[in-house]
Design a protein around this motif. Structure first.
Motif, mmCIF file in Angstrom:
data_model
loop_
_atom_site.group_PDB
_atom_site.id
_atom_site.type_symbol
_atom_site.label_atom_id
_atom_site.label_comp_id
_atom_site.label_asym_id
_atom_site.label_seq_id
_atom_site.Cartn_x
_atom_site.Cartn_y
_atom_site.Cartn_z
ATOM 1 N N PHE A 416 -1.545 -7.129 5.455
ATOM 2 C CA PHE A 416 -0.384 -6.330 5.830
ATOM 3 C C PHE A 416 0.581 -7.231 6.597
ATOM 4 O O PHE A 416 0.187 -8.224 7.203
ATOM 5 C CB PHE A 416 -0.794 -5.125 6.683
ATOM 6 C CG PHE A 416 -1.784 -5.452 7.762
ATOM 7 C CD1 PHE A 416 -1.372 -6.010 8.968
ATOM 8 C CD2 PHE A 416 -3.136 -5.226 7.572
ATOM 9 C CE1 PHE A 416 -2.285 -6.334 9.957
ATOM 10 C CE2 PHE A 416 -4.066 -5.539 8.555
ATOM 11 C CZ PHE A 416 -3.635 -6.097 9.756
ATOM 12 N N SER A 417 1.846 -6.864 6.574
ATOM 13 C CA SER A 417 2.856 -7.671 7.263
ATOM 14 C C SER A 417 2.912 -7.286 8.740
ATOM 15 O O SER A 417 2.519 -6.185 9.122
ATOM 16 C CB SER A 417 4.233 -7.448 6.633
ATOM 17 O OG SER A 417 4.714 -6.146 6.928
ATOM 18 N N PRO A 418 3.420 -8.169 9.595
ATOM 19 C CA PRO A 418 3.598 -7.808 11.014
ATOM 20 C C PRO A 418 4.489 -6.587 11.189
ATOM 21 O O PRO A 418 4.233 -5.748 12.053
ATOM 22 C CB PRO A 418 4.229 -9.070 11.617
ATOM 23 C CG PRO A 418 3.771 -10.182 10.730
ATOM 24 C CD PRO A 418 3.728 -9.591 9.354
ATOM 25 N N SER A 419 5.531 -6.484 10.359
ATOM 26 C CA SER A 419 6.433 -5.335 10.460
ATOM 27 C C SER A 419 5.699 -4.048 10.161
ATOM 28 O O SER A 419 5.862 -3.035 10.855
ATOM 29 C CB SER A 419 7.611 -5.489 9.485
ATOM 30 O OG SER A 419 8.405 -6.583 9.818
ATOM 31 N N GLU A 437 7.309 3.268 4.649
ATOM 32 C CA GLU A 437 6.003 3.000 4.052
ATOM 33 C C GLU A 437 6.062 1.729 3.212
ATOM 34 O O GLU A 437 7.053 1.462 2.533
ATOM 35 C CB GLU A 437 5.570 4.167 3.154
ATOM 36 C CG GLU A 437 5.205 5.439 3.922
ATOM 37 C CD GLU A 437 3.838 5.355 4.589
ATOM 38 O OE1 GLU A 437 3.187 4.290 4.503
ATOM 39 O OE2 GLU A 437 3.443 6.352 5.198
ATOM 40 N N ARG A 438 4.999 0.948 3.256
ATOM 41 C CA ARG A 438 4.931 -0.217 2.398
ATOM 42 C C ARG A 438 4.633 0.242 0.967
ATOM 43 O O ARG A 438 4.062 1.319 0.750
ATOM 44 C CB ARG A 438 3.863 -1.191 2.880
ATOM 45 C CG ARG A 438 2.432 -0.662 2.783
ATOM 46 C CD ARG A 438 1.445 -1.734 3.201
ATOM 47 N NE ARG A 438 0.068 -1.261 3.154
ATOM 48 C CZ ARG A 438 -0.975 -2.037 3.436
ATOM 49 N NH1 ARG A 438 -0.793 -3.293 3.780
ATOM 50 N NH2 ARG A 438 -2.199 -1.551 3.387
ATOM 51 N N PRO A 439 4.983 -0.569 -0.028
ATOM 52 C CA PRO A 439 4.678 -0.182 -1.411
ATOM 53 C C PRO A 439 3.182 -0.234 -1.672
ATOM 54 O O PRO A 439 2.511 -1.204 -1.287
ATOM 55 C CB PRO A 439 5.424 -1.231 -2.247
ATOM 56 C CG PRO A 439 5.640 -2.387 -1.327
ATOM 57 C CD PRO A 439 5.771 -1.819 0.045
ATOM 58 N N HIS A 519 6.926 -11.161 2.989
ATOM 59 C CA HIS A 519 5.691 -10.441 2.744
ATOM 60 C C HIS A 519 5.959 -9.277 1.803
ATOM 61 O O HIS A 519 6.965 -8.572 1.913
ATOM 62 C CB HIS A 519 5.094 -9.934 4.056
ATOM 63 C CG HIS A 519 3.640 -9.580 3.943
ATOM 64 N ND1 HIS A 519 3.201 -8.450 3.286
ATOM 65 C CD2 HIS A 519 2.525 -10.209 4.405
ATOM 66 C CE1 HIS A 519 1.889 -8.385 3.340
ATOM 67 N NE2 HIS A 519 1.444 -9.444 4.019
ATOM 68 N N ARG A 520 5.052 -9.080 0.902
ATOM 69 C CA ARG A 520 5.204 -8.023 -0.103
ATOM 70 C C ARG A 520 5.426 -6.642 0.512
ATOM 71 O O ARG A 520 6.171 -5.816 -0.013
ATOM 72 C CB ARG A 520 3.948 -8.025 -0.975
ATOM 73 C CG ARG A 520 3.875 -6.967 -2.045
ATOM 74 C CD ARG A 520 2.595 -7.180 -2.831
ATOM 75 N NE ARG A 520 2.346 -6.152 -3.816
ATOM 76 C CZ ARG A 520 1.350 -6.175 -4.674
ATOM 77 N NH1 ARG A 520 0.496 -7.200 -4.641
ATOM 78 N NH2 ARG A 520 1.179 -5.203 -5.546
ATOM 79 N N ASP A 521 4.785 -6.389 1.648
ATOM 80 C CA ASP A 521 4.940 -5.092 2.305
ATOM 81 C C ASP A 521 6.395 -4.801 2.660
ATOM 82 O O ASP A 521 6.806 -3.637 2.720
ATOM 83 C CB ASP A 521 4.129 -5.047 3.611
ATOM 84 C CG ASP A 521 2.638 -4.970 3.365
ATOM 85 O OD1 ASP A 521 2.226 -4.819 2.194
ATOM 86 O OD2 ASP A 521 1.880 -5.073 4.346
#
Length: 612
Positions: A416-419, A437-439, A519-521
């Motif tokens: 997961f990303s820091p954000s 929400e992240r994808p 980051h992908r998130d």
């Protein structure tokens, strides 16, 4: 969050050559959110200039609100001259404290009675709502407001306001409770009223505070209801305030006098660790607090009506983190203002539980079974809080049936990303809905990543990369007449963790939004991959799904996005996309051309990857 000062003087307006730089109008401050909400703090004589500026604007703000600290003359004299209140169709909400004997609406109506002013409240053409406040918490759209009574002759409120994830405290007309602190400064005694006032300021990005007097002047003005520079400066430094704006300048103090006051204030904090930045508010001065990359609304959210203005501020959280493999969770907790307990061994986690009974427990586990075992060991001593959140951190998303009977309230799947970690930490600690929400990962993620690897190998050929760059340049040319000069087009691959830029075309004024290494998130393109379908967001600030996204509220300021899937062997490996820092929309012709170009790129990638 953007702040502009229209009036900075205290007590009475003071025009003339000695107040040219800091201004002579009384209190009025404009605050704007990224979403277009307008908040006005006090209605002193500076409100007249703000009114003229608002009338010239082509479109009205999304919401328009006036917060009054109190109803003394220097804070309401501009209200009868506020032109927007006389414009049919405009909607305004006025909030403030009622007086000791009269309601707020009665006090404002009395000011505009025929005895004092030729136009009455009944002559206002706008739709105006007047709301009395007490100490507590409420929200205006996405803006969080916490109120606190100040020490002033007459009922007065200070406001702690969170806009776009940044905190502003407006605290004018407040006298120190301790005469010693007013005269000498210093840190307040623990548990004292001055300490509580410091807590109200604590950690704010910007504090606008009454500093009308100096310590030398205060002895002859005790009880008048105003602060000294020494008190405000030391309290702000003690409370960890990032920037202090000295405000409510005494009418007898000219520009040169204010300059000297600022120099003295800065000298008091010079050399201290994390010294507060100090300035004096000047009429016409504008400040901008860059929106947070993670959250747009304060963690303060109304929970009920008891002991509250329009709702109750939530309480803080006690966090225990037992996730040795994920140290970024500790950083995330601190980023959102929490002080987590950290355990690297099960015995340490059990001891921390026994000592404090935390309300948020974050446990690393391989799966639900291991989580259940660890949770039972940690909490064996009992004493569960009435409200608690238990989080499992794991590498693989568990199936719903695996979680049946397991005391897991939330699951965080790595990586997961820091954000994203910060965003989830806010959800767990404040019981607020997630702001973004992240994808999610597609069900066929393993097969998809194999096709991504094939695309990477194919793109090692310089000839193919040059060809894709030509396609991206063409895509930008296709959309140039519907977007601004900051339009960017790109081809992105979405890997297991990161977005990778294969080609990019910038305009004359490119946006700051990054392409590769993200980051992908934190990507919009990740959502295209997740849904395996095109995504168009004409205006991110008006999108319920994306208005709080890190690339919308952060420095990238992404305002519009279009993404179309690129597929190899039926798997979405990435996107042909476009974005800008201004809203734009596609018509049918542009949309058809953009989608056709994406299909051509997909065919070319599939052809080349099949030979590698």
């Amino acid at each position: 969050m953007k702040i502009r000062f229209w009036g900075t003087r205290g007590s009475i307006a003071k025009a003339g050559p000695t107040t040219l730089r800091y201004g002579g109008n009384t209190s009025c401050v404009e605050v704007r959110s990224a979403a277009g909400d307008l908040l006005i703090l006090d209605a002193g004589t500076g409100m007249h200039g703000l009114a003229q500026a608002l009338i010239r604007e082509p479109t009205a703000p999304r919401t328009s609100t006036l917060l009054l600290s109190h109803t003394h003359w220097d804070h309401i004299q501009g209200l009868p001259f506020f032109t927007p209140l006389f414009v049919p169709g405009q909607r305004w909400s006025i909030y403030g404290p009622s007086g000791a004997h009269k309601r707020l609406d009665e006090l404002l109506r009395e000011q505009m009675s025929r005895d004092y002013f030729p136009v009455g409240m009944d002559d206002l053409s706008a739709n105006v709502g007047i709301h009395s406040l007490k100490e507590g918490h409420f929200t205006i759209g996405d803006i969080s407001v916490t109120t606190r009574f100040l020490n002033h002759p007459g009922v007065t409120l200070g406001y702690r306001i969170v806009v776009d994830g940044k905190t502003l405290v407006y605290s004018t007309d407040h006298e120190p409770h301790s005469r010693h602190l007013a005269s000498c400064g210093g840190a307040p005694a623990k548990g004292s009223e001055d300490a509580k006032h410091g807590e109200f300021l604590a950690g704010a990005d910007v504090v606008i505070h009454d500093a009308q007097y100096t310590a030398e002047e205060y002895h002859s003005r005790v009880g008048w209801g105003h602060s000294t520079m020494e008190y405000v400066t030391d309290l702000a430094q003690h409370a960890g305030v990032r920037r202090l704006m000295l405000f409510h300048h005494d009418p007898n103090r000219g520009d040169a006098d204010v300059d000297r006051l600022v120099e003295r204030a800065r000298a008091r904090v010079s050399g201290r660790p994390g010294a507060t930045l100090i300035d004096a508010a000047a009429e016409g001065q504008q400040l901008e607090a860059t929106p947070s990359r993670v959250w747009a609304v304060a963690p303060e959210r109304p929970q009920g009506e008891e002991d509250s203005a329009l709702g109750e501020s939530p309480r803080g959280a006690n966090i225990l983190i037992f996730a040795p493999s994920y140290p970024s969770l500790i950083d995330a907790a601190r980023e959102v203002g929490q002080r987590p307990q950290v355990a690297n061994q099960l015995l340490e986690a059990e001891a921390a539980w026994r000592a404090t009974h935390p309300t948020v427990v974050i446990i690393e586990a391989k799966g639900p079974e291991e989580f259940n075992q660890r949770w039972r060991f940690i909490s064996a001593s009992g004493g569960w809080p009435s409200a608690m959140t238990r989080v499992m951190v794991c590498n693989d998303e568990p199936e719903p049936e695996q979680l049946r009977g397991v005391p897991v309230d939330s699951v965080l799947v790595a990586p997961f990303s820091p954000s994203y970690a910060c965003s989830r930490m806010l959800v767990w600690t404040t019981k607020t809905p997630p702001l973004w929400e992240r994808p999610p990962r597609p069900p066929t993620e393993a097969q998809r990543l194999r096709q991504v690897d094939r695309a990477r190998r194919a793109l090692q050929a310089a000839e193919l990369r040059d060809e894709l760059q030509t396609h991206v340049d063409l895509a930008r040319a296709l959309l140039a007449d519907v977007a601004s000069d900051d339009l960017v087009t790109a081809i992105h691959l979405i890997g297991a963790e990161a977005q990778e830029s294969m080609a990019r075309a910038d305009g004359p004024t490119p946006t700051l939004a990054p392409s590769g290494g993200v980051h992908r998130d934190d990507t919009f393109c990740g959502h295209v991959v997740a849904r395996d379908a095109p995504l168009e967001v004409e205006d991110t600030l008006n999108s319920a799904d994306f208005r709080y996204h890190p690339h919308v509220l952060g420095s990238a300021a992404l305002r519009a996005y279009v993404g179309v899937p690129l597929r190899i062997q039926g798997q979405c490996v990435g996107t042909l996309c476009a974005w800008a820092s201004h809203p734009f929309s596609l018509n049918d012709r542009h949309r058809a051309s953009f989608h056709q170009l994406a299909r051509l790129i997909s065919l070319r990638l599939q052809l080349e990857s099949s030979t590698t």
